[in-house]
Design an enzyme around this catalytic site. Sequence first.
Site, PDB file in Angstrom:
ATOM      1  N   ASN A   9       0.796  -1.288  -0.009  1.00 31.61           N
ATOM      2  CA  ASN A   9       0.224  -0.048   0.144  1.00 31.61           C
ATOM      3  C   ASN A   9       1.132   1.171  -0.090  1.00 31.61           C
ATOM      4  OD1 ASN A   9      -1.772   2.056   0.351  1.00 31.61           O
ATOM      5  ND2 ASN A   9      -2.370   1.471   2.543  1.00 31.61           N
ATOM      6  N   LYS A  11       0.250   4.222  -0.475  1.00 31.61           N
ATOM      7  CA  LYS A  11      -0.464   5.531   0.060  1.00 31.61           C
ATOM      8  C   LYS A  11      -0.065   6.506  -0.849  1.00 31.61           C
ATOM      9  CE  LYS A  11      -0.173   3.453   4.545  1.00 31.61           C
ATOM     10  NZ  LYS A  11      -0.112   3.635   5.883  1.00 31.61           N
ATOM     11  N   HIS A  94      -9.531   1.472   5.021  1.00 29.79           N
ATOM     12  CA  HIS A  94      -8.240   1.711   5.420  1.00 29.79           C
ATOM     13  C   HIS A  94      -8.584   2.725   6.536  1.00 29.79           C
ATOM     14  CE1 HIS A  94      -4.040   2.976   6.281  1.00 29.79           C
ATOM     15  NE2 HIS A  94      -3.848   1.542   5.704  1.00 29.79           N
ATOM     16  N   GLU A  96      -6.776   5.262   7.423  1.00 30.92           N
ATOM     17  CA  GLU A  96      -6.364   6.723   7.099  1.00 30.92           C
ATOM     18  C   GLU A  96      -7.774   7.191   6.336  1.00 30.92           C
ATOM     19  OE1 GLU A  96      -2.822   5.780   5.184  1.00 30.92           O
ATOM     20  OE2 GLU A  96      -1.965   5.342   6.987  1.00 30.92           O
ATOM     21  N   GLU A 166      -5.494  -4.257  10.679  1.00 27.15           N
ATOM     22  CA  GLU A 166      -4.536  -3.208  10.833  1.00 27.15           C
ATOM     23  C   GLU A 166      -4.472  -2.445  12.140  1.00 27.15           C
ATOM     24  OE1 GLU A 166      -2.523  -2.460   7.128  1.00 27.15           O
ATOM     25  OE2 GLU A 166      -4.138  -1.019   7.204  1.00 27.15           O
ATOM     26  N   GLY A 172       2.392   2.849  10.604  1.00 25.03           N
ATOM     27  CA  GLY A 172       3.059   3.946  10.338  1.00 25.03           C
ATOM     28  C   GLY A 172       4.045   4.323  11.676  1.00 25.03           C
ATOM     29  N   SER A 212       3.330  -1.437  10.415  1.00 23.15           N
ATOM     30  CA  SER A 212       4.808  -1.754  10.655  1.00 23.15           C
ATOM     31  C   SER A 212       5.275  -2.959  10.439  1.00 23.15           C
ATOM     32  CB  SER A 212       5.101  -1.017  12.083  1.00 23.15           C
ATOM     33  OG  SER A 212       4.651   0.209  12.378  1.00 23.15           O
ATOM     34  N   GLY A 234       5.242   1.560   4.704  1.00 21.41           N
ATOM     35  CA  GLY A 234       6.427   2.113   4.647  1.00 21.41           C
ATOM     36  C   GLY A 234       7.656   1.065   4.094  1.00 21.41           C
TER      37      GLY A 234
END
Length: 255
Positions: A9, A11, A94, A96, A166, A172, A212, A234
Amino acid sequence: MRKQIVAANWKMNYDLAETEMFLVELKKQVFPENVRVMLGPSFTNLNHAFKSLRDHPVELVAQNMHQSEEGAFTGEISAKMLKSVGANIVILGHSERRTYFNEDNAILAEKVNTGLENEMTIIFCVGEELQEREKGKQFEFVKTQLSEGLFHISDDAWKQIIIAYEPVWAIGTGKTATSEEVQEMHEFIRKTIAESYSPKIAENVSILYGGSVKPDNAKKIFKQPDVDGGLIGGASLKVKSFMDIVNACDKSQSE
Ligand code: PGA
């Protein structure tokens, strides 16, 4: 047997040139046969990635989608648009999107329906915030996300569903849930699906962990019996760390 899956992902990262650089490097890699690998670039780079990955086993994922088929929704993207550029998989719910764009369970239920009607595969994300975990309410919270956003679908539609757990506090932040915490929640999710649908459906659905995941913790997390892979933010932005995670997911290679 459930398929192992690792999905990137990205982002809001990487423009066209950066995406191209990643793809050139990615295509030099050898992929394990037992892992389904997915890449989620930005909307603007899907078409380029689609052309670049033609005849390649890596599948394309969109990071979001609007619930309507078409119409006056300035700035939004439809299922049909995504499919026309090779993205047959979409991430919905998600954290976010839930937090910054006010996507609640009711909107997500509509998005799920639109995705299913358009024969897309859906990666449906759930996960509690730190405050729920601190109060010991994480199971209740995740169960509500599932029942209000997803559990209206038919038995047959489960073929198109992948779940991603998640925990928001691990996304993150560098703070990963322990492999025990991950397994406990994945087992709970599978049990909840078995109770609401059937043990067979629960047994067949892939449940990914996200938050993470890095090359050094991936193997321990993926080894858990109810973990079928990961949704990676990430660490998916560099080919080397992404491939390390993909290879860690190959259970046929585990000692
Ligand atoms: P992270 O993101 O790996 O950077 O924590 C995961 C995600 O949000 O899907």
